[in-house]
Scaffold this motif. Structure first.
Motif, PDB file in Angstrom:
ATOM      1  N   ASN A 175      -3.621  -5.259  -1.222  1.00  0.00           N
ATOM      2  CA  ASN A 175      -2.323  -4.586  -1.361  1.00  0.00           C
ATOM      3  C   ASN A 175      -1.681  -5.496  -1.147  1.00  0.00           C
ATOM      4  O   ASN A 175      -0.862  -6.559   0.071  1.00  0.00           O
ATOM      5  CB  ASN A 175      -1.999  -3.613  -0.086  1.00  0.00           C
ATOM      6  N   ASN A 221       3.481   0.701  -5.946  1.00  0.00           N
ATOM      7  CA  ASN A 221       4.261   1.607  -5.209  1.00  0.00           C
ATOM      8  C   ASN A 221       5.548   0.431  -5.345  1.00  0.00           C
ATOM      9  O   ASN A 221       4.952  -0.887  -5.005  1.00  0.00           O
ATOM     10  CB  ASN A 221       3.869   1.758  -3.203  1.00  0.00           C
ATOM     11  N   TYR A 240       4.564  -2.780  -4.136  1.00  0.00           N
ATOM     12  CA  TYR A 240       3.190  -3.418  -4.082  1.00  0.00           C
ATOM     13  C   TYR A 240       2.462  -2.817  -4.892  1.00  0.00           C
ATOM     14  O   TYR A 240       1.922  -2.245  -5.367  1.00  0.00           O
ATOM     15  CB  TYR A 240       2.958  -1.827  -2.658  1.00  0.00           C
ATOM     16  N   ALA A 242      -2.051  -2.267  -5.661  1.00  0.00           N
ATOM     17  CA  ALA A 242      -2.975  -2.497  -5.409  1.00  0.00           C
ATOM     18  C   ALA A 242      -3.906  -2.571  -5.735  1.00  0.00           C
ATOM     19  O   ALA A 242      -4.360  -1.849  -7.007  1.00  0.00           O
ATOM     20  CB  ALA A 242      -3.000  -1.024  -3.914  1.00  0.00           C
TER      21      ALA A 242
HETATM   22  C1  LIG Z   1       0.344  -1.639   0.777  1.00  0.00           C
HETATM   23  O1  LIG Z   1       1.671  -1.834   1.480  1.00  0.00           O
HETATM   24  C2  LIG Z   1       2.878  -0.690   1.759  1.00  0.00           C
HETATM   25  C3  LIG Z   1       3.374  -1.286   3.397  1.00  0.00           C
HETATM   26  O2  LIG Z   1       2.658  -1.865   4.220  1.00  0.00           O
HETATM   27  C4  LIG Z   1       2.442   0.399   1.747  1.00  0.00           C
HETATM   28  O3  LIG Z   1       4.479   0.390   1.981  1.00  0.00           O
HETATM   29  C5  LIG Z   1       2.057   0.879   0.740  1.00  0.00           C
HETATM   30  O4  LIG Z   1       1.713   2.643   0.478  1.00  0.00           O
HETATM   31  C6  LIG Z   1       0.877   0.210   0.561  1.00  0.00           C
HETATM   32  N1  LIG Z   1       0.140   0.340  -1.294  1.00  0.00           N
HETATM   33  C7  LIG Z   1      -1.335   0.903  -0.529  1.00  0.00           C
HETATM   34  C8  LIG Z   1      -2.100   1.740  -1.487  1.00  0.00           C
HETATM   35  O5  LIG Z   1      -1.867   1.076   0.006  1.00  0.00           O
END
Ligand SMILES: *[C@@H]1O[C@H](CO)[C@@H](O)[C@H](O)[C@H]1NC(C)=O
Ligand SMILES: *[C@@H]1O[C@H](CO)[C@@H](O)[C@H](O)[C@H]1NC(C)=O
Ligand SMILES: *[C@@H]1O[C@H](CO)[C@@H](O)[C@H](O)[C@H]1NC(C)=O
Ligand SMILES: *[C@@H]1O[C@H](CO)[C@@H](O)[C@H](O)[C@H]1NC(C)=O
Length: 450
Positions: A175, A221, A240, A242
């Motif tokens: 991430n 995101n 973010y 992923a």
């Molecule tokens: C990545 O990390 C952020 C914050 O740590 C979180 O809000 C987000 O949902 C995460 N995205 C995924 C796909 O795990």
């Protein structure tokens, strides 16, 4: 006369001022005359170009709205040791320049123009995680629309820092964050927005990423926290990203061969314990596994302790343990056949107990023919201790030849007992080994799935 002159002077002054202010009035309309014959007249844009050092706003208390977007076009490298993600971005920035506008009807229907980017003010949007000098190519152009909306796209090879966790390698997801922010302008001067929704960015990026490389884009995101640096507040947009590793290469090259070797190692317990081949076979396997580990070492991440390393260590220790077990059983058999020590009574009864058909060693309980058939088929050479003791006591008073014979038989019986014991030990240790192997492998699989 004087009045006329004054009037003329006033008029010419007005004309001069209005000419000077031309393109600088309320509308800042660009004079398109001649565009239809000679192309764009650079002089028409001179006033705009001359302002490129300053943020283009009419009133400096109005912040510039910059809308941003990007397309992730490639994921080039993920370096777990340096914790760096190298990717390729097409960054789009859109903002308004109030000093540019023209009437497309006057300008032979031109709606938008491309202008060399170095002639205009550009917002200093950068990616906070970027760990490399900006590798944006020079000589880019921007699109300018007739309303003064400027669209600037730049391709960037981005080396960004990312908190990479390789514990679940090769089934890992990462991430990573791309934080777009202005380097200098605080919220009073610059506000950030989005050109399009974040799911559109994800979809476009998925379409654009053609490479079937190691990493696949899972999703993007966004969050829009403001950033305080000292007393200054900066606007920023955090994406973010992923990504997930495609594990197939590692499954085929690492997990499958290593599982096969361990399976063969487990199966080699079925080689008879008396056979000379068991230990050399296991040593060969161990050697082969070490060579395999050496060759596959560069497929593993260079830092950290992924679960797969634990798995390899586990496989190696299973092999070592099975080799040790073989050595132990071989030693036991050797001792048993050359100079069997007297067997302690408890061990003897335990052996008898354990090897009785109702117990572990001989499958289905068959009480009907317990004494003769089963004891002889399951555990050849094992006799009831009472019978044995009786024999031993009776042999004491017999003649020497018979005593010798009895002694031989007794020794042979002891050897048989010890051999028996070795086989029982072998089976028992094999079961323990299987149990340990199964439980540890299940543990690792469960860990990988969480
Ligand atoms: C990545 O990390 C952020 C914050 O740590 C979180 O809000 C987000 O949902 C995460 N995205 C995924 C796909 O795990
Ligand atoms: C536009 O510029 C031309 C010369 O480049 C000039 O003759 C013309 O008067 C200008 N038009 C306006 C509306 O200022
Ligand atoms: C600039 O904007 C501020 C706040 O919007 C306003 O108070 C001020 O009057 C404006 N200045 C001019 C010259 O329009
Ligand atoms: C930026 O996006 C917002 C919301 O989508 C929109 O209202 C605004 O006009 C956009 N500004 C520019 C300069 O594109």
């Amino acid at each position: 006369m004087q009045r006329w002159w004054l009037l003329l002077r006033g008029f010419s002054l007005c004309l001069t001022v209005s000419l000077l202010l031309q393109g600088r009035g309320d509308t800042f309309t660009i004079n398109c005359s001649g565009f239809d014959r000679n192309g764009v007249d650079p002089a028409a844009f001179q006033a705009v170009f001359a302002r490129k050092a300053f943020r283009p706003v009419l009133n400096y208390s109005i912040p510039t709205h910059v809308n941003i977007s990007f397309t992730l076009s490639a994921i080039l490298e993920v370096n777990a040791q340096l914790q760096l993600l190298t990717s390729f971005l097409w960054m789009d920035l859109i903002w308004d320049n109030p000093f540019i506008s023209w009437n497309p009807k006057d300008c032979v229907g031109i709606n938008k123009l491309t202008i060399s980017a170095e002639n205009l003010w550009l917002p200093d949007i950068f990616i906070v995680e970027s760990m490399d000098v900006d590798k944006t190519p020079s000589g880019l152009t921007v699109y300018v629309s007739s309303e003064g909306r400027i669209k600037y796209g730049k391709p960037t090879r981005l080396t960004s820092i990312c908190n990479l966790d390789i514990f679940y390698f090769p089934f890992d997801q990462q991430n990573c964050t791309f934080t777009f922010s202005s380097f200098l302008y605080t919220v009073d001067s610059m506000l950030l927005g989005m050109v399009k929704e974040v799911w559109e960015i994800t979809d476009t990026s998925r379409d654009v990423i053609q490479t079937q490389g190691e990493w696949e884009l899972l999703g993007i995101n966004k969050a829009t926290p403001k950033m305080f640096v000292g007393s200054n507040l900066y606007d920023q947009i955090v994406f973010y990203v992923a990504i997930r590793r495609r594990p197939i290469l590692y499954v085929i090259n690492l997990l499958v061969p290593s599982s096969f070797l361990v399976a063969i190692d487990a199966l080699s317990f079925f080689l008879p314990a008396e056979s000379e081949n068991r230990a050399p076979f296991k040593i060969t396997l161990l050697l082969g596994y070490n060579v395999f580990l050496l060759m596959m070492n560069d497929l593993l991440p260079a830092s950290g302790t992924p679960l797969i390393s634990v798995y390899f260590a586990l496989c190696l220790s299973l092999m070592v343990v099975s080799l040790l077990e073989t050595i132990f059983i071989t030693y036991l058999l050797h001792v048993a056949t050359t100079q069997p020590p007297p067997m302690p009574q408890w061990l003897h009864s335990l052996l008898l107990h354990c090897s009785s058909p109702t117990k572990c060693c001989c499958g289905e309980p068959q009480r009907g023919n317990k004494d003769e058939g089963l004891t002889s088929t399951c555990l050849p050479g094992l006799k009831e201790p009472v019978e044995l003791v009786g024999k031993m006591s009776s042999s004491a008073e017999a003649e020497p030849a018979r005593a010798q014979q009895e002694h031989e038989a007794q020794k042979q019986h002891l050897v048989d007992l010890w051999v028996q014991f070795s086989h029982v030990m072998d089976t028992l240790l094999f079961r323990l080994y299987l149990l340990f192997m199964a439980s540890s492998i299940i543990t690792i699989i469960v860990l990988w799935n969480t």
